[in-house]
Design an enzyme around this catalytic site. Sequence first.
Site, PDB file in Angstrom:
ATOM      1  CB  CYS A 172      15.626  31.934  32.375  1.00  0.00           C
ATOM      2  SG  CYS A 172      15.711  31.914  30.889  1.00  0.00           S
ATOM      3  CE1 TYR A 256      13.795  30.505  23.496  1.00  0.00           C
ATOM      4  CE2 TYR A 256      14.306  32.470  24.734  1.00  0.00           C
ATOM      5  CZ  TYR A 256      14.741  30.983  23.994  1.00  0.00           C
ATOM      6  OH  TYR A 256      16.070  30.805  24.246  1.00  0.00           O
TER       7      TYR A 256
HETATM    8  C1  G6P Z   1      18.488  32.455  25.876  1.00  0.00           C
HETATM    9  C2  G6P Z   1      17.837  31.665  26.688  1.00  0.00           C
HETATM   10  C3  G6P Z   1      18.874  30.544  27.492  1.00  0.00           C
HETATM   11  C4  G6P Z   1      19.296  29.859  26.080  1.00  0.00           C
HETATM   12  C5  G6P Z   1      20.194  30.778  25.569  1.00  0.00           C
HETATM   13  C6  G6P Z   1      20.703  29.847  24.271  1.00  0.00           C
HETATM   14  O1  G6P Z   1      19.205  33.297  26.340  1.00  0.00           O
HETATM   15  O2  G6P Z   1      17.368  32.448  27.731  1.00  0.00           O
HETATM   16  O3  G6P Z   1      17.810  29.823  28.105  1.00  0.00           O
HETATM   17  O4  G6P Z   1      20.078  29.027  26.906  1.00  0.00           O
HETATM   18  O5  G6P Z   1      19.289  31.824  24.935  1.00  0.00           O
HETATM   19  O6  G6P Z   1      21.704  30.573  23.621  1.00  0.00           O
HETATM   20  P1  G6P Z   1      22.469  29.962  22.575  1.00  0.00           P
HETATM   21  O7  G6P Z   1      23.943  30.830  22.422  1.00  0.00           O
HETATM   22  O8  G6P Z   1      22.875  28.640  23.211  1.00  0.00           O
HETATM   23  O9  G6P Z   1      21.808  29.757  21.539  1.00  0.00           O
END
Ligand code: G6P
Length: 443
Positions: A172, A256
């Site tokens: 991640c 989160y």
């Molecule tokens: C964060 C998380 C990732 C996720 C992303 C979504 O960075 O760590 O796991 O995929 O956000 O980003 P988005 O631009 O798709 O909303």
Amino acid sequence: MENGIKIVTIGGGSSYTPEFVEGLIKRYDELPVRELWLVDIEAGKEKLDIVGSLARRMVKKAGLPMEIHLTTDRREALRGADFVTTQMRVGQLKARIQDERLPIKYGMIGQETNGAGGLFKGMRTIPVLLEISEDMPELCPDAWLINFTNPAGMVTEALLRYGSHPKVVGVCNLPINTKMTLARLLGVEVERLEIDFAGLNHMVYGLDVRVDGESVLNEVLDIMSDPEKQVSMKNIAPLPWEPGFIKSLGIIPCPYHRYFYKTGDILEKQLEEFKTGTTRAEVVQQLENELFELYKDEHLAVKPPQLEERGGAYYSDAACNLISSIYNDRGDIQTLNVRNDGALSDLPRESAVEVNCVVTKAGPKPVPVGELPVSVSGLVQQIKSFERVAAEASVTGSYEKALLAMTINPLVTSDVKAKQLLDEMLEAHKEYLPQFDGELTHR
Ligand code: G6P
């Protein structure tokens, strides 16, 4: 690997791929990739061709002998791979829009990696990842499977418990992003900063932070309490923390955690977004359309800066650092999703945890942590229970398990609504949930 490395990226037509290619180009001296295979399904073929052509232009501009192969034949691509990375979105962004909008309709948080949305993204994704894991012992027995596909915690849990290929790591961008942001706010180079991360994916805490080996935890807690200096990601509104809460928590929550400690505030925001058609998935859909227009430009041969507007920006640093440390037997510390093996004593040994690991050619080994503070161990365990039941529902296609997973998630606020929401989401996503075929009639 003597003649160079073969990497296979499943979900290669993703808009994020140029970032991964850039990461490989930057590290070519330490990580000589001979072949990069970008794999996608028939429905993703157009995107694969656009992204693949850009990848080829990038490599050519860099003057490197890295071959870019594009294919929809996954098994052909996997043969002889050294590293397999997975970054697919089953059902594409259309499915994510449902994952985010349907829960809000029932007055609950809509998010693609936790709550009801996370459950459904997991149930669509896990069976596909398990098929890949089944192919690997035959086609590339020595390769590492490096998964970025969300919900990465639940997916890693499923791959460890039900998969056929043991060399699995979940990655991640959150830990790396947090480190970069805190280094900037502290005014130090990122190399001088260490954070003791422990917990689960998107449910990870920083237990201590050091600069040049000296703890700066209190300074960081002050920063986290300052409304002007929020640590967040592009996909999560940087709603400020209550300073008294941060001080008493005494460790660093991740972006989160806002979904769990500020559920009401986020829901209020999401209800507005629901009305105006601006949920994160809808914003991302727009951004993706723009990115693909840029990618089509035959003169473009670099990653466009607009990609940094995505929440996953810098995921390639996490991925490339991991691949490079395995390849070079580096022995450095990285935060990864791996089998717990007793590192976090509050969680099962065989479960996936997100924790600092020492990375050598034998793969990542978690650094022992011990018990989590009592203030957070309950929530972490609850989310782990959710992930386990959700993984079981994904594999078995059991309606009862899916209902159980849905209802025990803390972001799902009513058992009665949980069932209604489950039924509506099963119907909306049925095309991507073949394991539930027989079950849909028993409700
Ligand atoms: C964060 C998380 C990732 C996720 C992303 C979504 O960075 O760590 O796991 O995929 O956000 O980003 P988005 O631009 O798709 O909303």
